[in-house]
Design a protein around this motif. Structure first.
Motif, short mmCIF file in Angstrom:
data_model
loop_
_atom_site.label_atom_id
_atom_site.label_comp_id
_atom_site.label_asym_id
_atom_site.label_seq_id
_atom_site.Cartn_x
_atom_site.Cartn_y
_atom_site.Cartn_z
N VAL A 1 -9.15 4.89 -4.03
CA VAL A 1 -9.96 5.80 -4.85
C VAL A 1 -11.37 5.24 -4.99
CG1 VAL A 1 -10.19 6.85 -7.14
CG2 VAL A 1 -7.91 6.53 -6.12
N LEU B 1 -2.21 0.98 -7.49
CA LEU B 1 -3.39 1.83 -7.38
C LEU B 1 -4.53 1.00 -6.81
CD1 LEU B 1 -4.96 4.48 -8.04
CD2 LEU B 1 -5.47 3.46 -10.28
N ALA C 1 -7.06 3.42 3.49
CA ALA C 1 -6.45 4.73 3.23
C ALA C 1 -5.83 4.77 1.84
CB ALA C 1 -5.40 5.03 4.29
N GLY C 2 -6.16 5.82 1.11
CA GLY C 2 -5.62 5.99 -0.23
C GLY C 2 -6.44 5.36 -1.33
N THR D 1 -10.12 10.47 0.06
CA THR D 1 -8.90 10.24 -0.72
C THR D 1 -8.71 11.38 -1.71
OG1 THR D 1 -9.18 7.85 -0.55
CG2 THR D 1 -7.73 8.67 -2.30
N LEU E 1 0.83 -1.20 0.00
CA LEU E 1 0.00 0.00 0.00
C LEU E 1 0.88 1.26 0.00
CD1 LEU E 1 -3.05 0.70 0.14
CD2 LEU E 1 -2.77 0.93 2.62
N GLY E 2 0.57 2.18 -0.89
CA GLY E 2 1.33 3.42 -0.97
C GLY E 2 2.45 3.40 -1.97
N PRO F 1 -6.58 11.33 -7.62
CA PRO F 1 -5.28 10.87 -8.14
C PRO F 1 -4.86 11.64 -9.37
CG PRO F 1 -7.02 9.39 -8.83
CD PRO F 1 -7.68 10.40 -7.92
#
Length: 226
Positions: free
Chosen positions: A81, A62, A78-79, A163, A56-57, A166
């Motif tokens: 989309v 993605l 978290a993160g 989020t 993750l990250g 992107p």
């Protein structure tokens, strides 16, 4: 179990099989799996929650949350989309429109795309189908095994924080893979010819017996078995 909400035609011992696939384990979309991949948490087109937690990250990963928007807002990884099925699945969306959707989610061919939903439902694999149908590289497309439910069960954190949008993706849509679909005339032929066709429905009992009012009508297509 996961699902791909689409119509599929195949041949089995000379008989055409037409199915409405709503609950399946991505059997037709699994690529060859090596022992090393299983050890690292990749099993064909499935990734484990442990794999995602470790990756993750990373810039080449993605994560897309395919759950309905109210669920995403309540809690998500978290993160991730948000990708709401009811926002992108309008019938007959032109290719340019789908490309715009995909790019707005940050989808690029050089990324590993991980899809998840709340677990035990079909949103993530419906999105999987949509991307494969529009020729996104299948080898770079994954579904989180167990979804958000398993992620939480393993003690990994969730958040309510929105989020950030992107960076625009670069994935181009120029055509669709029509071999993955059955059009209505062929479906109607199959449903009326039980000698040469098998029509399989794997919807839940609530859909099959009319408890769910979907698209203004309840019940199932005869003579599909439950």
């Amino acid at each position: 179990m996961y699902s791909i909400n689409t119509l599929v035609v195949s041949w089995r011992n000379g008989a055409k099989v037409v199915g409405i696939l709503m609950l399946l384990g991505l059997g037709g979309c699994i690529v060859n799996v090596t022992a090393a991949e299983r050890v690292t948490g990749i099993n064909g087109n499935l990734v484990s929650v442990e794999w995602l937690q470790k990756n993750l990250g990373k810039p080449d990963v993605l994560v897309l949350d395919a759950s309905p928007m109210p669920m995403h807002k309540a809690k998500h990884i978290a993160g991730a989309v948000p990708v709401d099925f009811f926002a992108y699945s309008a019938p007959n969306t032109p290719l340019a429109g789908m490309e715009q959707h995909f790019q707005s989610w940050g989808i690029s061919p050089d990324k590993k795309i991980v899809l998840y939903d709340q677990g035990g439902t079909w949103y993530a694999t419906r999105l999987f189908f949509s991307l494969v149908y529009h020729h996104f590289p299948e080898a770079s497309l994954y579904v989180l095994d167990g979804g958000l439910s398993k992620w939480e069960a393993q003690g990994f954190p969730v958040t309510k924080e929105a989020t950030p949008s992107p960076a625009k993706g670069t994935f181009k849509v120029s055509k669709t893979n029509e071999t993955l679909r059955v059009r209505l005339p062929e479906f109607l032929t199959a449903s009326g010819d039980v000698v040469n066709h098998v029509l399989l429905e794997t919807l839940g009992a609530d859909w099959h017996f009319g408890e769910v009012l979907a698209f203004g009508r309840a019940g199932h297509v005869p003579p599909a078995p439950s």
